[in-house]
Design a protein around this motif. Structure first.
Motif, PDB file in Angstrom:
ATOM      1  N   ALA A   5      47.585 -28.491   6.693  1.00 46.39           N
ATOM      2  CA  ALA A   5      48.456 -29.645   6.942  1.00 46.39           C
ATOM      3  C   ALA A   5      48.814 -29.782   8.409  1.00 46.39           C
ATOM      4  N   THR A   6      48.667 -28.695   9.186  1.00 46.19           N
ATOM      5  CA  THR A   6      48.992 -28.748  10.608  1.00 46.19           C
ATOM      6  C   THR A   6      47.827 -29.245  11.454  1.00 46.19           C
ATOM      7  N   ALA A   7      46.662 -29.459  10.859  1.00 50.98           N
ATOM      8  CA  ALA A   7      45.474 -29.843  11.621  1.00 50.98           C
ATOM      9  C   ALA A   7      45.670 -31.099  12.473  1.00 50.98           C
ATOM     10  N   PRO A   8      46.347 -32.159  11.963  1.00 50.07           N
ATOM     11  CA  PRO A   8      46.500 -33.361  12.790  1.00 50.07           C
ATOM     12  C   PRO A   8      47.286 -33.149  14.077  1.00 50.07           C
ATOM     13  N   LEU A   9      48.029 -32.036  14.184  1.00 44.49           N
ATOM     14  CA  LEU A   9      48.807 -31.795  15.393  1.00 44.49           C
ATOM     15  C   LEU A   9      47.927 -31.412  16.575  1.00 44.49           C
ATOM     16  N   PHE A  10      46.774 -30.815  16.335  1.00 45.59           N
ATOM     17  CA  PHE A  10      45.936 -30.273  17.402  1.00 45.59           C
ATOM     18  C   PHE A  10      45.180 -31.380  18.127  1.00 45.59           C
ATOM     19  N   ILE A  11      44.772 -31.085  19.353  1.00 41.54           N
ATOM     20  CA  ILE A  11      44.056 -32.082  20.155  1.00 41.54           C
ATOM     21  C   ILE A  11      42.666 -32.340  19.594  1.00 41.54           C
ATOM     22  N   ILE A  12      42.049 -31.313  18.992  1.00 41.25           N
ATOM     23  CA  ILE A  12      40.773 -31.440  18.277  1.00 41.25           C
ATOM     24  C   ILE A  12      40.947 -30.777  16.917  1.00 41.25           C
TER      25      ILE A  12
ATOM     26  N   LEU B 275      51.838 -33.657  26.355  1.00 40.19           N
ATOM     27  CA  LEU B 275      53.113 -34.209  26.828  1.00 40.19           C
ATOM     28  C   LEU B 275      53.203 -35.711  26.540  1.00 40.19           C
ATOM     29  N   ALA B 276      52.053 -36.384  26.515  1.00 41.68           N
ATOM     30  CA  ALA B 276      52.059 -37.796  26.121  1.00 41.68           C
ATOM     31  C   ALA B 276      52.501 -37.934  24.671  1.00 41.68           C
ATOM     32  N   HIS B 277      52.079 -37.007  23.808  1.00 41.03           N
ATOM     33  CA  HIS B 277      52.566 -37.005  22.430  1.00 41.03           C
ATOM     34  C   HIS B 277      54.090 -36.859  22.398  1.00 41.03           C
ATOM     35  N   VAL B 278      54.609 -35.975  23.254  1.00 36.16           N
ATOM     36  CA  VAL B 278      56.062 -35.770  23.308  1.00 36.16           C
ATOM     37  C   VAL B 278      56.755 -37.048  23.763  1.00 36.16           C
ATOM     38  N   ARG B 279      56.222 -37.667  24.830  1.00 41.36           N
ATOM     39  CA  ARG B 279      56.840 -38.880  25.367  1.00 41.36           C
ATOM     40  C   ARG B 279      56.809 -40.025  24.354  1.00 41.36           C
TER      41      ARG B 279
ATOM     42  N   PRO C  58      39.540 -22.567  21.436  1.00 38.32           N
ATOM     43  CA  PRO C  58      40.301 -23.377  22.391  1.00 38.32           C
ATOM     44  C   PRO C  58      40.922 -24.582  21.696  1.00 38.32           C
ATOM     45  N   ASN C  59      42.229 -24.691  21.792  1.00 43.56           N
ATOM     46  CA  ASN C  59      42.933 -25.803  21.171  1.00 43.56           C
ATOM     47  C   ASN C  59      44.377 -25.795  21.657  1.00 43.56           C
ATOM     48  N   ALA C  60      45.114 -26.850  21.318  1.00 39.44           N
ATOM     49  CA  ALA C  60      46.506 -26.968  21.754  1.00 39.44           C
ATOM     50  C   ALA C  60      47.205 -28.005  20.891  1.00 39.44           C
ATOM     51  N   PHE C  61      48.527 -27.919  20.830  1.00 36.93           N
ATOM     52  CA  PHE C  61      49.313 -28.941  20.154  1.00 36.93           C
ATOM     53  C   PHE C  61      50.706 -28.995  20.749  1.00 36.93           C
ATOM     54  N   ALA C  62      51.438 -30.048  20.408  1.00 37.98           N
ATOM     55  CA  ALA C  62      52.835 -30.204  20.791  1.00 37.98           C
ATOM     56  C   ALA C  62      53.650 -30.385  19.517  1.00 37.98           C
ATOM     57  N   THR C  63      54.897 -29.993  19.565  1.00 39.59           N
ATOM     58  CA  THR C  63      55.777 -30.153  18.418  1.00 39.59           C
ATOM     59  C   THR C  63      57.204 -30.341  18.920  1.00 39.59           C
ATOM     60  N   GLY C  64      58.113 -30.660  18.009  1.00 40.73           N
ATOM     61  CA  GLY C  64      59.509 -30.889  18.387  1.00 40.73           C
ATOM     62  C   GLY C  64      59.987 -32.260  17.961  1.00 40.73           C
ATOM     63  N   ARG C  65      61.288 -32.352  17.641  1.00 35.71           N
ATOM     64  CA  ARG C  65      61.807 -33.606  17.098  1.00 35.71           C
ATOM     65  C   ARG C  65      62.071 -34.666  18.159  1.00 35.71           C
ATOM     66  N   ASN C  66      62.177 -34.261  19.430  1.00 35.84           N
ATOM     67  CA  ASN C  66      62.406 -35.211  20.517  1.00 35.84           C
ATOM     68  C   ASN C  66      62.061 -34.528  21.835  1.00 35.84           C
TER      69      ASN C  66
END
Length: 300
Positions: free
Chosen positions: A242-249, A132-136, A95-103
């Motif tokens: 290198a993608t680890a910091p993107l995840f919520i945990i 979504l808070a990361h996105v905002r 179980p995990n999740a992340f957000a990505t995108g330039r804006n």
């Protein structure tokens, strides 16, 4: 305070990058380092989101293929005043999740099948509100750039090792200094990247609590994700650390050590902060999420 701290850490990362270039070739090396950094960041700005989603085998879903999951994201995006992001599912038992995108206009959120199968609807809502808070806050772009700079610093250090930086008489530190640079510069870059990640996670927890209005559902989700991350290996993350910091945990180890070498704050510290936020909001001190098991399968 978090914004100021993040700005200082980004400045430190950039300064470290230029310093490595200077040590390799004085003013010329610094200019080359700057051009290289600009080029890699430009590439990352336009392509990093697609690269990260591809690394983790994420598949885009819509209202028809994942109705409950899609509806949660849609509802939260409206509350946050954000454009509807693209919604992805990763076929992964952890179980995990992340957000990505330039804006916010080009954002994507991704959750694993393990998260959708394990968490209750309230908890899923808390997690996706966090993303979504990361996105905002535009953290997705910030973390992409820091990861790119960290990688570029390592490449520069390796360049100095393989192409004779230690023998270059223009190098003000000499052979010993070059060896230390090769070893210490990538470590310093990784530490700065981790510090930025930890700073932004606290901000996203608060932002997610405000968006969903259920801070303790997020706290409950963090407990479950952290527990499962100890037991379930995330193979794509292990292959692309290198993608680890993107995840919520942290998907690599799930260890909650709140120290210099953690990509994420300690889970217990995050929960304590969420309890304080719940008190400020007048929200219930305990989530009802555990009494609402997920139904309908991992795809909603």
């Amino acid at each position: 305070m978090n914004t100021l701290r993040t700005g200082l850490l980004m400045a430190a990362m950039t300064g470290l990058f230029l310093a490595v270039g200077y040590l390799l070739g004085r003013e010329t090396g610094m200019i080359i380092a700057f051009v290289f950094a600009a080029g890699t960041n430009l590439f990352a700005y336009w392509n990093a989101d697609r690269m990260v989603l591809s690394m983790h085998g994420a598949q885009q879903v819509d209202r028809a293929s994942a109705p409950e999951y899609y509806a949660i994201v849609e509802r939260l995006a409206q509350r946050a005043g954000l454009p509807m992001p693209k919604v992805y599912v990763m076929d992964n038992p952890q179980p995990n999740a992340f957000a990505t995108g330039r804006n916010p206009q080009n954002a994507a959120v991704a959750a694993t099948t393990g998260l959708l199968a394990t968490l209750s609807p309230d908890e899923i809502e808390g997690v996706m509100a966090h993303e979504l808070a990361h996105v905002r806050h535009r953290d997705t772009l910030l973390m992409t750039l820091t990861a790119t700079l960290a990688g570029a610093i390592s490449m520069l250090a390796n360049f100095g090792m393989f192409f004779g930086g230690s023998r270059d008489r223009n190098n003000p530190l000499g052979a010993l200094g070059s060896i230390l640079m090769i070893i210490l510069a990538p470590m310093a870059a990784a530490l700065v990247q981790m510090a930025i990640s930890r700073t932004r996670e606290y901000g996203a927890d608060r932002g997610g609590a405000e968006i969903s209005g259920k801070p303790m559902a997020l706290a409950s989700a963090l407990v479950k994700i952290d527990r499962m991350a100890h037991r379930v290996v995330n193979e794509p993350a292990e292959a692309n650390p290198a993608t680890a910091p993107l995840f919520i945990i942290n998907p690599l180890s799930g260890r909650g050590m709140d120290n210099l070498f953690s990509t994420h704050p300690a889970t217990e510290n995050r929960i304590a902060a969420l309890k304080q936020i719940a008190q400020e909001m007048g929200a219930p001190s305990a989530s009802r999420a555990d009494a609402q098991p997920q139904r309908g399968g991992p795809w909603g």
